[in-house]
Write an enzyme that holds these catalytic residues in place. Structure first.
Site, PDB file in Angstrom:
ATOM      1  N   ASP A  80      36.393  33.900  47.263  1.00 34.59           N
ATOM      2  CA  ASP A  80      37.122  35.180  47.213  1.00 34.59           C
ATOM      3  C   ASP A  80      36.269  36.292  46.580  1.00 34.59           C
ATOM      4  O   ASP A  80      36.365  37.444  46.972  1.00 34.59           O
ATOM      5  CB  ASP A  80      38.415  34.984  46.404  1.00 34.59           C
ATOM      6  CG  ASP A  80      39.282  36.238  46.384  1.00 34.59           C
ATOM      7  OD1 ASP A  80      39.408  36.872  47.444  1.00 34.59           O
ATOM      8  OD2 ASP A  80      39.825  36.573  45.314  1.00 34.59           O
ATOM      9  N   HIS A 137      31.576  40.190  46.934  1.00 35.56           N
ATOM     10  CA  HIS A 137      31.349  41.252  45.950  1.00 35.56           C
ATOM     11  C   HIS A 137      30.209  40.942  44.984  1.00 35.56           C
ATOM     12  O   HIS A 137      29.335  41.771  44.735  1.00 35.56           O
ATOM     13  CB  HIS A 137      32.622  41.511  45.140  1.00 35.56           C
ATOM     14  CG  HIS A 137      33.851  41.671  45.994  1.00 35.56           C
ATOM     15  ND1 HIS A 137      33.844  42.369  47.176  1.00 35.56           N
ATOM     16  CD2 HIS A 137      35.128  41.219  45.838  1.00 35.56           C
ATOM     17  CE1 HIS A 137      35.066  42.348  47.715  1.00 35.56           C
ATOM     18  NE2 HIS A 137      35.863  41.654  46.921  1.00 35.56           N
ATOM     19  N   GLU A 195      39.059  39.574  35.842  1.00 38.60           N
ATOM     20  CA  GLU A 195      40.352  40.179  36.197  1.00 38.60           C
ATOM     21  C   GLU A 195      41.441  39.634  35.285  1.00 38.60           C
ATOM     22  O   GLU A 195      41.345  38.498  34.807  1.00 38.60           O
ATOM     23  CB  GLU A 195      40.706  39.827  37.639  1.00 38.60           C
ATOM     24  CG  GLU A 195      39.734  40.371  38.658  1.00 38.60           C
ATOM     25  CD  GLU A 195      40.258  40.162  40.071  1.00 38.60           C
ATOM     26  OE1 GLU A 195      40.789  41.117  40.638  1.00 38.60           O
ATOM     27  OE2 GLU A 195      40.139  39.036  40.582  1.00 38.60           O
ATOM     28  N   LYS A 240      40.270  34.901  37.355  1.00 36.55           N
ATOM     29  CA  LYS A 240      41.591  35.533  37.249  1.00 36.55           C
ATOM     30  C   LYS A 240      42.138  35.221  35.862  1.00 36.55           C
ATOM     31  O   LYS A 240      41.785  34.199  35.264  1.00 36.55           O
ATOM     32  CB  LYS A 240      42.541  34.951  38.294  1.00 36.55           C
ATOM     33  CG  LYS A 240      42.087  35.131  39.740  1.00 36.55           C
ATOM     34  CD  LYS A 240      42.573  36.426  40.324  1.00 36.55           C
ATOM     35  CE  LYS A 240      42.191  36.563  41.779  1.00 36.55           C
ATOM     36  NZ  LYS A 240      42.120  37.955  42.218  1.00 36.55           N
TER      37      LYS A 240
HETATM   38  C1  BG6 Z   1      39.423  41.287  46.543  1.00 32.68           C
HETATM   39  C2  BG6 Z   1      39.843  39.898  46.167  1.00 32.68           C
HETATM   40  O1  BG6 Z   1      38.410  41.253  47.501  1.00 32.68           O
HETATM   41  O2  BG6 Z   1      38.952  41.957  45.376  1.00 32.68           O
HETATM   42  C3  BG6 Z   1      40.910  39.933  45.075  1.00 32.68           C
HETATM   43  O3  BG6 Z   1      40.360  39.243  47.323  1.00 32.68           O
HETATM   44  C4  BG6 Z   1      40.425  40.745  43.903  1.00 32.68           C
HETATM   45  O4  BG6 Z   1      41.247  38.616  44.654  1.00 32.68           O
HETATM   46  C5  BG6 Z   1      39.926  42.106  44.357  1.00 32.68           C
HETATM   47  O5  BG6 Z   1      41.529  40.900  43.003  1.00 32.68           O
HETATM   48  C6  BG6 Z   1      39.272  42.847  43.208  1.00 32.68           C
HETATM   49  O6  BG6 Z   1      38.993  44.153  43.584  1.00 32.68           O
HETATM   50  P1  BG6 Z   1      38.855  45.321  42.505  1.00 32.68           P
HETATM   51  O7  BG6 Z   1      38.433  46.497  43.289  1.00 32.68           O
HETATM   52  O8  BG6 Z   1      40.214  45.456  41.877  1.00 32.68           O
HETATM   53  O9  BG6 Z   1      37.842  44.854  41.519  1.00 32.68           O
END
Ligand code: BG6
Length: 479
Positions: free
Chosen positions: A229, A234, A210, A328
């Site tokens: 997180d 994920h 990210e 991040k």
């Molecule tokens: C969330 C996290 O579950 O997913 C965030 O808490 C993260 O920190 C986000 O930024 C990322 O989601 P996506 O769909 O933008 O990849």
């Protein structure tokens, strides 16, 4: 329990998720006539609003976060919305909420996106006011706990009011089209499955990078860190989809049975198989950004980056490392899975001076949705000086392959599944607990070794130790 809910109750209705994702998703579903015209949506949160004020609030959110061409139905959608203020810690407020929700014709779907500390009082309030009885299902947004113990406490509290077939734990990655496409790629094609194992695959890389920093979630993120997180949910779900055995059906039980076996096969990770980092000042997309501690306003030991070399102890994957990394403020926003195949056992071109590069399959999840298979091809020529081979990409850009189809945000799919009662893309209790058990093991190692995150410049690919983690196995991260 099969019913399509005609009432939807949204907890945390004025929160960030609601504004950015939930309200836009519901509005988009309505525009396409995908929800029952009778569906009534009741929002609740602490803010002291009435129906009118909530509709204004929703209008502003939709105008801000939704493309204009997807909200032609704005006025009709807003008319569906109702609101009841509630302090979830005050049990007395739930009677008025129940009255506002009224008696559903077919059933009620509840979506809980609130602070974890409000989970238990909310469930109790729902129970006491009769809102948990009958045709009712509940969607739970993360974070569901901070470790195995707290996650079990939340799961127990929810289980006291709802049976597992009525609990929908959300991992929004499962709602992404490209993530579901992973299953199509693996199980709707004959090509890959026979070679999808340790005999043919050298390693797998999963990257979720990210460019954003802390955003507005200062306290939440600093308590959580990248491991809890992003990896706990994920990334482990992505890993499970890559590694699972073929389910017999695309249904909730079959798919989740296979995923949980993978999650349970994760070997405890040693401290030297992980690297953590925290970003310092740097430049992302050409803009100078502050370091994590400056954004936070204090020093912190929280990791904003983590890389892990994971192993699955089962027949299919024995000896195949799964390199995971997420962070991040990295160089670019990308989520992708690289499957690196082994070299050919013997190169017939070796004597002619040609080198063969092992095949790889790159599955781009976001922002680009594409699948690239790298194959070896001969460089055209008469080859007097020897044969030259080069990897060439066999590329499928999903948006080009399916022009004219609507790109959707994950919550459109997930909210519709919640309303209609399909649990396939929701996480079952045993999965969540297997995920936490593995994550707790990693955190225990970190604590024992007093591991502190290594600094990395914002805009880079994380600490150099993460590169070394892969390179000591002769592996380079795909960038
Ligand atoms: C969330 C996290 O579950 O997913 C965030 O808490 C993260 O920190 C986000 O930024 C990322 O989601 P996506 O769909 O933008 O990849």
């Amino acid at each position: 329990m099969t019913f399509t809910a005609d009432r939807l109750l949204l907890f945390g209705a004025t929160g960030d998720l609601s504004q950015r994702m939930l309200l836009p998703s519901l509005c988009a579903l309505e525009a396409e006539e995908l929800v029952d015209p009778e569906l009534t949506i009741v929002g609740t949160a602490r803010s002291d609003l009435d129906d009118h004020a909530f509709r204004n609030f929703a209008r502003e959110a939709l105008e801000k976060f939704m493309p204009a061409d997807r909200r032609s139905n704005l006025a009709t959608f807003l008319n569906r919305l109702h609101y009841q203020p509630l302090d979830a810690t005050d049990p007395d407020g739930f009677a008025a909420l129940a009255q506002k929700v009224g008696v559903p014709k077919d059933g009620l779907a509840i979506f809980l996106s609130t602070a974890p500390s409000l989970f238990e009082p909310t469930i109790k309030g729902l129970q006491q006011s009769g809102l948990a009885d009958g045709n009712v299902r509940i969607g739970l947004e993360k974070p569901l706990g901070t470790d195995l113990l707290t996650s079990c406490q939340i799961n127990d509290a929810v289980a006291a009011a709802f049976s597992e077939d009525r609990i929908f734990r959300i991992d929004h990655y499962l709602g992404k089209e490209t993530v579901q496409n992973l299953l199509a790629l693996r199980f709707a094609n004959m090509l890959f499955e026979p070679i999808w194992n340790a005999a043919y695959i050298d390693h797998v890389q999963i990257t979720v990078a990210e460019t954003v920093g802390l955003e507005s979630r200062v306290d939440f993120y600093d308590d959580a860190g990248a491991l809890r997180d992003m990896v706990q949910n994920h990334m482990l779900q992505l890993l499970a989809l890559v590694a699972m055995e073929p389910p017999s059906d695309f249904d909730a039980t079959a798919v989740r049975d296979e995923k949980v076996k993978v999650l349970r096969a994760l070997r405890t990770v040693a401290a030297n198989e992980t690297v953590t980092g925290q970003y310092t000042e740097g430049a992302v997309n050409g803009a100078v950004v502050p370091g994590y501690a400056d954004e936070l306003g204090r020093e912190s030991g929280t990791e904003t980056f983590v890389a892990i070399k994971a192993h699955l102890d089962n027949w299919r994957w024995k000896g195949v490392p799964f390199y995971l990394r997420t962070g991040k403020r990295l160089q670019k926003r990308v989520t992708e899975i690289l499957v690196q195949f082994r070299p050919v056992p013997h190169s017939i071109f070796g004597e002619k001076g040609a080198r063969t590069t092992p095949n790889s399959l790159l599955i781009g999840i976001q922002p680009e949705e594409n699948i690239t298979l790298k194959l070896m091809a001969k460089v055209p020529g008469l080859d007097r000086g020897g044969i030259a081979l080069r990897p060439v990409p066999l590329d499928i850009a999903m948006p080009d392959a399916f022009t004219g189809t609507q790109r959707r945000i994950a919550y459109e799919r997930l909210l519709l599944d919640l309303i209609e009662g399909d649990q396939t893309l929701f996480v079952r209790r045993d999965e969540v607990e297997a995920q936490w058990a593995w994550i707790d093991g990693i955190r225990k190692e970190w604590e024992r070794d007093g591991l502190a995150p290594k600094p990395y410049n914002a805009g880079s690919w994380g600490p150099s130790a993460a590169i070394a983690l892969a390179e000591r196995d002769g592996v380079s991260w795909h960038e």
